[in-house]
Write a protein that holds these residues in place. Structure first.
Motif, PDB file in Angstrom:
ATOM      1  N   GLN A   1      43.160  79.211  -5.216  1.00  0.00           N
ATOM      2  CA  GLN A   1      43.466  79.877  -6.326  1.00  0.00           C
ATOM      3  C   GLN A   1      43.528  77.916  -6.952  1.00  0.00           C
ATOM      4  O   GLN A   1      43.338  77.297  -5.891  1.00  0.00           O
TER       5      GLN A   1
ATOM      6  N   SER B   1      45.867  75.905  -9.397  1.00  0.00           N
ATOM      7  CA  SER B   1      47.753  75.531 -10.030  1.00  0.00           C
ATOM      8  C   SER B   1      47.308  74.296 -11.077  1.00  0.00           C
ATOM      9  O   SER B   1      46.568  74.029 -11.038  1.00  0.00           O
TER      10      SER B   1
ATOM     11  N   ARG C   1      49.788  79.302 -11.868  1.00  0.00           N
ATOM     12  CA  ARG C   1      48.775  79.947 -10.634  1.00  0.00           C
ATOM     13  C   ARG C   1      47.838  80.832 -10.961  1.00  0.00           C
ATOM     14  O   ARG C   1      48.394  81.994 -11.179  1.00  0.00           O
TER      15      ARG C   1
ATOM     16  N   SER D   1      44.497  70.476 -13.213  1.00  0.00           N
ATOM     17  CA  SER D   1      44.598  71.853 -11.907  1.00  0.00           C
ATOM     18  C   SER D   1      44.206  71.497 -11.017  1.00  0.00           C
ATOM     19  O   SER D   1      43.893  70.404 -10.085  1.00  0.00           O
TER      20      SER D   1
ATOM     21  N   THR E   1      43.404  75.234  -4.556  1.00  0.00           N
ATOM     22  CA  THR E   1      44.200  75.261  -3.258  1.00  0.00           C
ATOM     23  C   THR E   1      43.790  76.773  -2.439  1.00  0.00           C
ATOM     24  O   THR E   1      42.953  77.785  -3.260  1.00  0.00           O
TER      25      THR E   1
ATOM     26  N   LYS F   1      50.796  81.776   0.053  1.00  0.00           N
ATOM     27  CA  LYS F   1      50.557  80.628   0.873  1.00  0.00           C
ATOM     28  C   LYS F   1      51.634  80.188   1.764  1.00  0.00           C
ATOM     29  O   LYS F   1      52.677  80.448   1.392  1.00  0.00           O
TER      30      LYS F   1
END
Length: 140
Positions: free
Chosen positions: A5, A7, A46, A66, A69, A116
């Motif tokens: 992912q 962010s 996200r 960015s 994750t 998460k």
């Protein structure tokens, strides 16, 4: 199975989100899922994309910060109590959820939920042990 992912820190000003989404689209990066949370000055976007490495390069070229994750995406029965059943497994194992968001999947009768957690490895083990189907990156 972990999903990558991104962010992304987005200035809270008119058109900035559009700039980011346009740049990803122009560079043939497909967004499969997204969530955005905002504060007065900035937001955190996200996203799950088909090519996280390429997306990071595009964002860097724009001067956008960015971070990648690992998250877990799970299939949940699209019925009353489907989400509760999965979250019961997670909390009973002592795993904390930092955030989550849902998106449309491609499987009839199933919803997809991105989780998460404070311990991704343990989350994956608990869900797999209890027969919860985890989504693979190419299924998103």
């Amino acid at each position: 199975m972990f999903i990558k992912q991104l962010s992304i820190f987005v200035e809270n000003k008119v058109g900035r989100l559009q700039d980011i989404v346009n740049a990803l689209g122009e560079n043939e990066v497909n967004i499969s899922a997204l969530s955005i949370a905002d504060t007065t000055d900035f937001g955190i976007l996200r996203i799950i994309v088909d090519n996280p490495d390429k997306a990071k390069l595009v964002l860097k070229g724009m001067g956008v910060i960015s971070k990648t994750t690992d998250v877990v995406a799970v299939y949940i029965d699209d019925r009353s109590g489907g989400l509760a059943a999965v979250l019961n497994l997670v909390s009973n194992a002592g795993i904390g959820i930092e955030y989550m968001y849902a998106f449309l999947g491609r499987t009839e009768g199933k919803a997809l939920m991105v989780l998460k957690a404070d311990n991704e490895e343990m989350l994956e083990q608990v869900l797999t042990r209890h027969g919860v189907e985890l989504a693979k990156p190419d299924e998103i």
